[in-house]
Design an enzyme around this catalytic site. Structure first.
Site, mmCIF file in Angstrom:
data_model
loop_
_atom_site.group_PDB
_atom_site.id
_atom_site.type_symbol
_atom_site.label_atom_id
_atom_site.label_comp_id
_atom_site.label_asym_id
_atom_site.label_seq_id
_atom_site.Cartn_x
_atom_site.Cartn_y
_atom_site.Cartn_z
ATOM 1 N N CYS A 113 0.851 -1.186 0.000
ATOM 2 C CA CYS A 113 0.000 0.000 0.000
ATOM 3 C C CYS A 113 0.888 1.237 0.000
ATOM 4 O O CYS A 113 1.904 1.269 0.701
ATOM 5 C CB CYS A 113 -0.890 -0.020 1.246
ATOM 6 S SG CYS A 113 -1.989 1.398 1.388
ATOM 7 N N HIS B 176 -8.931 -3.561 -2.721
ATOM 8 C CA HIS B 176 -8.046 -2.760 -1.873
ATOM 9 C C HIS B 176 -8.490 -1.295 -1.850
ATOM 10 O O HIS B 176 -8.601 -0.683 -0.785
ATOM 11 C CB HIS B 176 -6.612 -2.891 -2.415
ATOM 12 C CG HIS B 176 -5.576 -2.137 -1.662
ATOM 13 N ND1 HIS B 176 -4.611 -2.760 -0.921
ATOM 14 C CD2 HIS B 176 -5.330 -0.809 -1.557
ATOM 15 C CE1 HIS B 176 -3.809 -1.844 -0.373
ATOM 16 N NE2 HIS B 176 -4.231 -0.648 -0.759
ATOM 17 N N GLU B 177 -8.754 -0.741 -3.039
ATOM 18 C CA GLU B 177 -9.145 0.678 -3.116
ATOM 19 C C GLU B 177 -10.525 0.917 -2.517
ATOM 20 O O GLU B 177 -10.742 1.929 -1.841
ATOM 21 C CB GLU B 177 -9.051 1.185 -4.550
ATOM 22 C CG GLU B 177 -7.665 1.102 -5.170
ATOM 23 C CD GLU B 177 -6.546 1.704 -4.326
ATOM 24 O OE1 GLU B 177 -6.776 2.692 -3.595
ATOM 25 O OE2 GLU B 177 -5.421 1.178 -4.382
ATOM 26 N N HIS C 275 -10.166 1.172 1.178
ATOM 27 C CA HIS C 275 -9.678 2.482 1.620
ATOM 28 C C HIS C 275 -10.835 3.456 1.845
ATOM 29 O O HIS C 275 -10.859 4.191 2.837
ATOM 30 C CB HIS C 275 -8.728 3.097 0.588
ATOM 31 C CG HIS C 275 -7.296 2.762 0.808
ATOM 32 N ND1 HIS C 275 -6.612 3.045 1.974
ATOM 33 C CD2 HIS C 275 -6.390 2.169 -0.005
ATOM 34 C CE1 HIS C 275 -5.368 2.639 1.871
ATOM 35 N NE2 HIS C 275 -5.202 2.091 0.676
#
Length: 173
Positions: free
Chosen positions: A101, A143-144, A147
């Site tokens: 990351c 993953h995004e 976030h």
């Protein structure tokens, strides 16, 4: 297709510990030239940091927006952005692979992710988009989206892997 980074300005990337990385982001409500400039800035910042994706909260903006430029496991390149993304599917086999990351530079840990993901949202003009990814690209999409919910990938780790990650994070300068 590589985004033209000459149009964007670099922004500082927030590191783990910044409270903005732990807060759920707000929807984008205005689709204008400022949003397009922000997307250009995010691409420039992502490329400068040699990343595969970047969420708006990683540059200090609590907005539901991310950019990406990564390949799937068949070598097909995917470049784009999603405004107000919703992860509508994360399924298939779960693969545990090294993941990193931009907010935890230099650290990579074995992270389980589904091998298939679908994200729906909008583009910079407010038009609907649907993005489907497999392999590494599916990992990037998940993953995004995490976030934007205030989650960092190390939150998904378990057992000794999680303990090792937390030790490494505490020991980092």
């Amino acid at each position: 297709m590589v985004q033209d980074i000459s149009k964007g300005s670099l922004r500082p990337i927030r590191r783990l510990g910044d409270p903005g990385l732990r807060t759920e982001c707000d929807p984008v409500r205005v689709f204008d030239a400022a949003l397009e400039r922000l997307i250009d800035d995010m691409f420039a910042t992502q490329y400068d940091a040699d990343g595969a994706g970047l969420a708006a909260n990683q540059i200090g903006l609590s907005l539901r927006l991310f950019v990406y430029d990564c390949q799937d496991d068949e070598g097909r390149r995917h470049v784009g952005h999603v405004v107000n993304p919703v992860l509508v599917a994360a399924d298939g086999d779960i693969r545990t692979e090294q993941e990193g990351c931009l907010s935890l530079p230099g650290m990579r840990f074995p992270t389980p992710r589904y091998d298939h993901a679908i994200v729906e949202g909008l583009d910079a003009k407010g038009e609907p988009v649907r993005i489907e990814g497999t392999g590494y690209f599916a990992r990037c999409l998940q993953h995004e989206c995490d976030h934007l919910r205030g989650t960092v990938y190390t939150d998904t780790l378990e057992g000794e892997t999680r303990r090792a990650a937390l030790r490494a994070i505490r020991a980092a300068p």
